[in-house]
Motif scaffolding. Structure first.
Motif, PDB file in Angstrom:
ATOM      1  N   PRO A  24      -1.591  25.218  11.079  1.00 12.27           N
ATOM      2  CA  PRO A  24      -1.148  26.612  11.190  1.00 12.27           C
ATOM      3  C   PRO A  24      -2.206  27.473  11.886  1.00 12.27           C
ATOM      4  CG  PRO A  24      -1.764  26.112   8.939  1.00 12.27           C
ATOM      5  CD  PRO A  24      -1.806  24.823   9.693  1.00 12.27           C
ATOM      6  N   SER A  25      -1.736  28.400  12.662  1.00 16.95           N
ATOM      7  CA  SER A  25      -2.628  29.288  13.388  1.00 16.95           C
ATOM      8  C   SER A  25      -3.075  30.430  12.487  1.00 16.95           C
ATOM      9  CB  SER A  25      -1.894  29.863  14.598  1.00 16.95           C
ATOM     10  OG  SER A  25      -2.664  30.889  15.189  1.00 16.95           O
ATOM     11  N   PRO A  26      -4.339  30.861  12.604  1.00 15.60           N
ATOM     12  CA  PRO A  26      -4.760  32.033  11.834  1.00 15.60           C
ATOM     13  C   PRO A  26      -4.116  33.312  12.366  1.00 15.60           C
ATOM     14  CG  PRO A  26      -6.526  31.315  13.273  1.00 15.60           C
ATOM     15  CD  PRO A  26      -5.426  30.294  13.373  1.00 15.60           C
ATOM     16  N   ARG A  27      -3.601  33.250  13.584  1.00 16.92           N
ATOM     17  CA  ARG A  27      -2.951  34.417  14.176  1.00 16.92           C
ATOM     18  C   ARG A  27      -1.465  34.377  13.840  1.00 16.92           C
ATOM     19  NH1 ARG A  27      -6.917  33.248  18.139  1.00 16.92           N
ATOM     20  NH2 ARG A  27      -8.078  35.110  18.716  1.00 16.92           N
ATOM     21  N   THR A  28      -1.124  34.957  12.715  1.00 15.22           N
ATOM     22  CA  THR A  28       0.269  34.936  12.300  1.00 15.22           C
ATOM     23  C   THR A  28       0.944  36.289  12.461  1.00 15.22           C
ATOM     24  OG1 THR A  28      -0.396  35.364  10.028  1.00 15.22           O
ATOM     25  CG2 THR A  28      -0.059  33.059  10.676  1.00 15.22           C
ATOM     26  N   GLY A  29       0.160  37.333  12.649  1.00 18.35           N
ATOM     27  CA  GLY A  29       0.754  38.657  12.826  1.00 18.35           C
ATOM     28  C   GLY A  29       1.281  38.821  14.232  1.00 18.35           C
TER      29      GLY A  29
ATOM     30  N   VAL B  73       0.843  -1.186   0.000  1.00 17.81           N
ATOM     31  CA  VAL B  73       0.000   0.000   0.000  1.00 17.81           C
ATOM     32  C   VAL B  73       0.881   1.240   0.000  1.00 17.81           C
ATOM     33  CG1 VAL B  73      -1.972  -1.082   1.125  1.00 17.81           C
ATOM     34  CG2 VAL B  73      -0.183  -0.058   2.510  1.00 17.81           C
ATOM     35  N   ASP B  74       0.300   2.324  -0.437  1.00 20.57           N
ATOM     36  CA  ASP B  74       1.015   3.597  -0.475  1.00 20.57           C
ATOM     37  C   ASP B  74       1.255   4.073   0.950  1.00 20.57           C
ATOM     38  OD1 ASP B  74       2.125   5.969  -1.293  1.00 20.57           O
ATOM     39  OD2 ASP B  74       0.206   6.942  -1.685  1.00 20.57           O
ATOM     40  N   ARG B  75       2.496   4.349   1.284  1.00 17.35           N
ATOM     41  CA  ARG B  75       2.822   4.787   2.644  1.00 17.35           C
ATOM     42  C   ARG B  75       3.039   6.284   2.741  1.00 17.35           C
ATOM     43  NH1 ARG B  75       7.305   0.565   4.523  1.00 17.35           N
ATOM     44  NH2 ARG B  75       8.218   1.267   2.591  1.00 17.35           N
ATOM     45  N   GLU B  76       2.770   7.000   1.677  1.00 19.27           N
ATOM     46  CA  GLU B  76       2.888   8.454   1.729  1.00 19.27           C
ATOM     47  C   GLU B  76       1.784   8.999   2.635  1.00 19.27           C
ATOM     48  OE1 GLU B  76       5.174  10.525   0.319  1.00 19.27           O
ATOM     49  OE2 GLU B  76       6.216   8.685  -0.218  1.00 19.27           O
ATOM     50  N   PRO B  77       2.068  10.032   3.400  1.00 15.09           N
ATOM     51  CA  PRO B  77       1.031  10.584   4.266  1.00 15.09           C
ATOM     52  C   PRO B  77      -0.114  11.155   3.443  1.00 15.09           C
ATOM     53  CG  PRO B  77       3.004  11.932   4.325  1.00 15.09           C
ATOM     54  CD  PRO B  77       3.330  10.713   3.532  1.00 15.09           C
ATOM     55  N   LYS B  78      -1.332  10.838   3.833  1.00 15.67           N
ATOM     56  CA  LYS B  78      -2.509  11.298   3.100  1.00 15.67           C
ATOM     57  C   LYS B  78      -2.792  12.769   3.364  1.00 15.67           C
ATOM     58  CE  LYS B  78      -3.378   7.272   1.447  1.00 15.67           C
ATOM     59  NZ  LYS B  78      -2.336   6.872   0.571  1.00 15.67           N
ATOM     60  N   ALA B  79      -2.478  13.216   4.531  1.00 14.66           N
ATOM     61  CA  ALA B  79      -2.727  14.606   4.886  1.00 14.66           C
ATOM     62  C   ALA B  79      -1.445  15.189   5.462  1.00 14.66           C
ATOM     63  CB  ALA B  79      -3.848  14.699   5.912  1.00 14.66           C
ATOM     64  N   ARG B  80      -1.412  16.490   5.503  1.00 11.09           N
ATOM     65  CA  ARG B  80      -0.260  17.160   6.069  1.00 11.09           C
ATOM     66  C   ARG B  80      -0.179  16.832   7.548  1.00 11.09           C
ATOM     67  NH1 ARG B  80       0.387  22.387   8.199  1.00 11.09           N
ATOM     68  NH2 ARG B  80       2.571  22.943   8.178  1.00 11.09           N
ATOM     69  N   ARG B  81       0.967  16.352   7.960  1.00 10.12           N
ATOM     70  CA  ARG B  81       1.127  15.972   9.352  1.00 10.12           C
ATOM     71  C   ARG B  81       1.602  17.155  10.167  1.00 10.12           C
ATOM     72  NH1 ARG B  81       4.364  10.458   9.476  1.00 10.12           N
ATOM     73  NH2 ARG B  81       3.658  10.538  11.606  1.00 10.12           N
ATOM     74  N   GLY B  82       1.425  17.034  11.444  1.00  5.67           N
ATOM     75  CA  GLY B  82       1.935  18.065  12.340  1.00  5.67           C
ATOM     76  C   GLY B  82       0.864  19.032  12.782  1.00  5.67           C
ATOM     77  N   ARG B  83       1.330  20.080  13.336  1.00  4.13           N
ATOM     78  CA  ARG B  83       0.453  21.074  13.926  1.00  4.13           C
ATOM     79  C   ARG B  83      -0.196  21.923  12.838  1.00  4.13           C
ATOM     80  NH1 ARG B  83       2.898  24.940  18.542  1.00  4.13           N
ATOM     81  NH2 ARG B  83       1.025  26.117  18.951  1.00  4.13           N
TER      82      ARG B  83
END
Length: 100
Positions: A51-56, A39-49
């Motif tokens: 991103p916050s909408p508060r970037t400023g 089976v494909d072992r590539e991650p299906k979705a972006r892993r990790g945290r």
């Protein structure tokens, strides 16, 4: 004893060949792999945290007693100092529009 070395590899005869990476060859290899249970072992979705909408970021220098009061209010509410500043800005804007 013979002078021939039976486990020696003649590296002069080794040649590298480019791998065929066309879409058709890749598709057929994927199908063959799936048929054998791979089976494909590539991650299906972006892993990790996420991103916050508060970037400023606002780097406001304030007097130490004001900084302590903001920190105390944020701790009392269970929020962050940034949320306190956002709310203060909204209050400032609403008061400024009422003065016009």
């Amino acid at each position: 004893m013979s002078t021939d070395r039976p486990f020696q590899i003649d590296t002069a005869r080794l040649r590298s060949r480019p791998k065929d990476a066309s879409a058709d060859v890749t598709r057929r290899a994927d199908q063959a792999g799936e048929a054998h249970g791979f089976v494909d072992r590539e991650p299906k979705a972006r892993r990790g945290r996420r991103p916050s909408p508060r970037t400023g970021q606002v780097h406001a220098k304030v007097m130490p007693e004001i900084a302590a009061e903001i920190a105390e209010e944020a701790a009392r509410r269970g929020s962050t100092q940034g949320v306190i500043i956002e709310e203060a800005w909204e209050l400032y804007k609403s008061g400024r529009h009422n003065r016009k």
